[in-house]
Design an enzyme around this catalytic site. Sequence first.
Site, PDB file in Angstrom:
ATOM      1  N   SER A  14       0.819  -1.216   0.000  1.00 39.88           N
ATOM      2  CA  SER A  14       0.000   0.000   0.000  1.00 39.88           C
ATOM      3  C   SER A  14       0.853   1.265   0.000  1.00 39.88           C
ATOM      4  O   SER A  14       0.458   2.292   0.519  1.00 39.88           O
ATOM      5  CB  SER A  14      -0.919  -0.005   1.222  1.00 39.88           C
ATOM      6  OG  SER A  14      -0.136  -0.141   2.398  1.00 39.88           O
ATOM      7  N   LYS A  36       0.937  -5.494   4.610  1.00 38.17           N
ATOM      8  CA  LYS A  36       1.481  -6.208   5.775  1.00 38.17           C
ATOM      9  C   LYS A  36       1.021  -5.641   7.110  1.00 38.17           C
ATOM     10  O   LYS A  36       0.616  -6.370   7.993  1.00 38.17           O
ATOM     11  CB  LYS A  36       3.005  -6.100   5.648  1.00 38.17           C
ATOM     12  CG  LYS A  36       3.800  -6.862   6.597  1.00 38.17           C
ATOM     13  CD  LYS A  36       5.183  -7.184   6.083  1.00 38.17           C
ATOM     14  CE  LYS A  36       6.077  -6.044   5.686  1.00 38.17           C
ATOM     15  NZ  LYS A  36       7.463  -6.518   5.466  1.00 38.17           N
ATOM     16  N   GLN A  48      10.761  12.476   1.452  1.00 42.24           N
ATOM     17  CA  GLN A  48      10.780  13.874   1.887  1.00 42.24           C
ATOM     18  C   GLN A  48      10.864  14.832   0.712  1.00 42.24           C
ATOM     19  O   GLN A  48       9.947  15.599   0.427  1.00 42.24           O
ATOM     20  CB  GLN A  48      12.021  14.122   2.763  1.00 42.24           C
ATOM     21  CG  GLN A  48      12.072  13.351   4.033  1.00 42.24           C
ATOM     22  CD  GLN A  48      13.358  13.652   4.800  1.00 42.24           C
ATOM     23  OE1 GLN A  48      14.287  14.259   4.276  1.00 42.24           O
ATOM     24  NE2 GLN A  48      13.407  13.221   6.034  1.00 42.24           N
ATOM     25  N   GLY A  50      10.899  15.002  -2.624  1.00 45.86           N
ATOM     26  CA  GLY A  50       9.882  15.231  -3.625  1.00 45.86           C
ATOM     27  C   GLY A  50       9.906  14.242  -4.772  1.00 45.86           C
ATOM     28  O   GLY A  50      10.536  13.180  -4.708  1.00 45.86           O
ATOM     29  N   GLU A 114      17.679  19.464  -6.795  1.00 44.71           N
ATOM     30  CA  GLU A 114      18.374  18.391  -6.083  1.00 44.71           C
ATOM     31  C   GLU A 114      19.606  17.987  -6.873  1.00 44.71           C
ATOM     32  O   GLU A 114      19.719  18.270  -8.069  1.00 44.71           O
ATOM     33  CB  GLU A 114      17.457  17.170  -5.869  1.00 44.71           C
ATOM     34  CG  GLU A 114      16.607  17.312  -4.615  1.00 44.71           C
ATOM     35  CD  GLU A 114      15.719  16.122  -4.324  1.00 44.71           C
ATOM     36  OE1 GLU A 114      15.158  16.083  -3.240  1.00 44.71           O
ATOM     37  OE2 GLU A 114      15.568  15.244  -5.194  1.00 44.71           O
ATOM     38  N   HIS A 228      22.286   6.416   0.937  1.00 43.82           N
ATOM     39  CA  HIS A 228      22.091   7.863   0.934  1.00 43.82           C
ATOM     40  C   HIS A 228      23.249   8.509   1.662  1.00 43.82           C
ATOM     41  O   HIS A 228      23.661   8.035   2.717  1.00 43.82           O
ATOM     42  CB  HIS A 228      20.766   8.224   1.613  1.00 43.82           C
ATOM     43  CG  HIS A 228      20.313   9.604   1.279  1.00 43.82           C
ATOM     44  ND1 HIS A 228      20.921  10.726   1.809  1.00 43.82           N
ATOM     45  CD2 HIS A 228      19.353  10.061   0.447  1.00 43.82           C
ATOM     46  CE1 HIS A 228      20.331  11.809   1.310  1.00 43.82           C
ATOM     47  NE2 HIS A 228      19.381  11.428   0.479  1.00 43.82           N
ATOM     48  N   ARG A 274      24.643  10.984  -5.926  1.00 39.46           N
ATOM     49  CA  ARG A 274      24.665  10.387  -4.589  1.00 39.46           C
ATOM     50  C   ARG A 274      25.852   9.481  -4.324  1.00 39.46           C
ATOM     51  O   ARG A 274      26.432   9.507  -3.248  1.00 39.46           O
ATOM     52  CB  ARG A 274      23.409   9.536  -4.399  1.00 39.46           C
ATOM     53  CG  ARG A 274      22.249  10.352  -4.064  1.00 39.46           C
ATOM     54  CD  ARG A 274      21.097   9.523  -3.655  1.00 39.46           C
ATOM     55  NE  ARG A 274      20.051  10.481  -3.324  1.00 39.46           N
ATOM     56  CZ  ARG A 274      18.798  10.170  -3.157  1.00 39.46           C
ATOM     57  NH1 ARG A 274      18.416   8.917  -3.287  1.00 39.46           N
ATOM     58  NH2 ARG A 274      17.919  11.084  -2.858  1.00 39.46           N
ATOM     59  N   HIS A 335      19.603   2.922   1.630  1.00 38.28           N
ATOM     60  CA  HIS A 335      18.452   3.770   1.325  1.00 38.28           C
ATOM     61  C   HIS A 335      17.500   3.183   0.294  1.00 38.28           C
ATOM     62  O   HIS A 335      16.300   3.209   0.476  1.00 38.28           O
ATOM     63  CB  HIS A 335      18.988   5.108   0.829  1.00 38.28           C
ATOM     64  CG  HIS A 335      17.930   6.158   0.628  1.00 38.28           C
ATOM     65  ND1 HIS A 335      17.077   6.537   1.637  1.00 38.28           N
ATOM     66  CD2 HIS A 335      17.597   6.899  -0.455  1.00 38.28           C
ATOM     67  CE1 HIS A 335      16.254   7.477   1.183  1.00 38.28           C
ATOM     68  NE2 HIS A 335      16.540   7.709  -0.089  1.00 38.28           N
ATOM     69  N   ARG A 370      20.618   5.624  -8.730  1.00 40.97           N
ATOM     70  CA  ARG A 370      19.334   6.331  -8.856  1.00 40.97           C
ATOM     71  C   ARG A 370      19.491   7.822  -8.630  1.00 40.97           C
ATOM     72  O   ARG A 370      20.116   8.254  -7.671  1.00 40.97           O
ATOM     73  CB  ARG A 370      18.352   5.780  -7.826  1.00 40.97           C
ATOM     74  CG  ARG A 370      17.033   6.513  -7.797  1.00 40.97           C
ATOM     75  CD  ARG A 370      16.122   5.886  -6.789  1.00 40.97           C
ATOM     76  NE  ARG A 370      16.469   6.249  -5.439  1.00 40.97           N
ATOM     77  CZ  ARG A 370      15.848   7.188  -4.726  1.00 40.97           C
ATOM     78  NH1 ARG A 370      14.854   7.864  -5.245  1.00 40.97           N
ATOM     79  NH2 ARG A 370      16.211   7.434  -3.483  1.00 40.97           N
ATOM     80  N   SER A 375      12.392   7.965  -7.786  1.00 41.00           N
ATOM     81  CA  SER A 375      11.720   6.702  -7.456  1.00 41.00           C
ATOM     82  C   SER A 375      10.230   6.885  -7.214  1.00 41.00           C
ATOM     83  O   SER A 375       9.439   6.007  -7.574  1.00 41.00           O
ATOM     84  CB  SER A 375      12.376   6.020  -6.263  1.00 41.00           C
ATOM     85  OG  SER A 375      12.505   6.919  -5.217  1.00 41.00           O
TER      86      SER A 375
END
Length: 523
Positions: A14, A36, A48, A50, A114, A228, A274, A335, A370, A375
């Site tokens: 979910s 679950k 966080q 965005g 970012e 991260h 990253r 992460h 990534r 994501s």
Amino acid sequence: LPKPGKHDFIVIGSGVAGSFAALHAARAGSVLLLTKTAMQDSNSLYAQGGIAAAMGGEDSPGSHYRDTVEAGRGLCDDEAVRILTEEGPQRIRELLALGVRFDKEGDRLALGREAAHSAPRIIHAGGDTTGAEMQRGLHQALRDASVDAREGHVVLRLIVEGGICRGLLARMNGDIVEHRAAAVILAAGGGGQLFSHTTNPPNANGEGAALAYEAGAELMDMEFFQFHPTALTREDAPRFLISEAVRGEGGLLLGQGGERFMVGVDPRAELAPRDVVARAIWAQMERDHLASVNLDLRHLDGDRVRGRFPQIYATCLRFGIDITADLIPVAPAAHYMIGGVRTDLDGATSMPGLYACGEVACVGVHGANRLASNSLLESVVFARRAARAAAEYVRDWAPVGAGQRGSGLLAEQRDSSKPRRDLDVAEPAGMETDVATREELPEVMWQNAGLVRHRDGLSQALRRLGDGSASKQHAVAALICQSALLRDESRGVHFRTDYPQTDDGWRGHIVLQIDRAPQFEAG
Ligand SMILES: Cc1cc2nc3c(=O)[nH]c(=O)nc-3n(C[C@H](O)[C@H](O)[C@H](O)COP(=O)(O)OP(=O)(O)OC[C@H]3O[C@@H](n4cnc5c(N)ncnc54)[C@H](O)[C@@H]3O)c2cc1C
């Protein structure tokens, strides 16, 4: 067993991916969504910074595509990235229409910056509570659409008959229940909890990938696990994420002597990708024997910082850190699971009847690294595609209770052109008696299969994981280590001190399937 339920679709999970897939599937038939624990428990809730999409006047999907492919270090699937970046803006408009309240400046969406994004394109909500707002909006939409969503169902096994996924077994309040459906959409998220230092909540423990692997579906790119760079690092605090967007707003990374060490590492300094930032921090920590480096926002406008990052501000304050006046101690933490259940561009796995989307899936948009905020976008873009493809499959091939045929055609067509070869597995599995317990496993992974890897450590971790049969976590951890040990190079988030260079011969994917040797798929 209780009487099996029958649905057109079952969605597992979910989070943003499962919720969005369920909404789209509900337009085509009956949906049962199983999750679950509570509906909101997910990585999605914690997102966080965005969701990235080319919505700005100066921006374009082409520019977003180029940034994504560059970060991916040669392993992105071009077509998947094209779809991600071109369909992104439409999905943002759809989320707005569903009632998700993204932050605005005047009547336009507020766009943040970012790392490694060449334009401001990060759409956010509540300043730094984007995932929570998306979850709120999507769960409301699920209720409005009367989707049957049930909490407290831990999916234990997928039911496979004649090579086709036909449903699942779940545990609910100590009972085992069977649910059948024409198509199952797996959206069970990632596995940060496989490592002892992680930004992920407790339910992100890799189970989804294990469910698909045990059922016989292919997994891909499991060696690529993103760390991260900046999680809050204090003995008395959880590894709370300090979003990339903080550096996007001008936050600086400082070494022990107050020096901006990123300046000497990459021309983009704090806004480098990253993997570059995470390894530079690790190098500083190793060199100066530190538990953390510092993130400095003291030079930024305090009101703006508090307004843009209310959650980070409040959380740090709880641990005595005023981010507008104090340095924030940060270090890397596990992460994001880049690898996962291999899918085609429409969420079809290698197993007919089984679709996957979100963090548990691997469609190839992230390559070997990534890009921040891609994501959540992947979750909505490919959840919609998976739901639509599953609907087509259900309509054309597998009516509930009758269909025994599965198309899986999309996956087959896509695979046929790509050459594969078997890889030799150096380590015999299953001989070890000192198998790590579930409690020990995360530390074994952190020490040996974390940010910086070496053949010896990976072999040691594999020995402690045994044949992977001790739990779903052992199985997935072993797949991560096995793939990391096979890939004798460094690329993106996968860094081996014994093979520090990128090797063009490894430009391709490691594909895993139960009872078969790992395969290398070039390109
Ligand atoms: C702290 C943090 C910050 C982040 N910030 C960002 C960001 O700013 N931008 C961005 O793009 N991404 C961000 N990410 C990553 C992003 O949040 C996730 O990749 C994305 O939300 C994944 O969504 P999902 O629906 O695939 O998985 P999840 O949201 O993790 O949902 C998985 C669901 O599956 C359920 N589940 C798992 N196993 C089972 C089982 N066996 N049976 C039944 N249900 C099961 C879980 O309970 C959960 O409901 C962040 C992640 C974290 C942890």
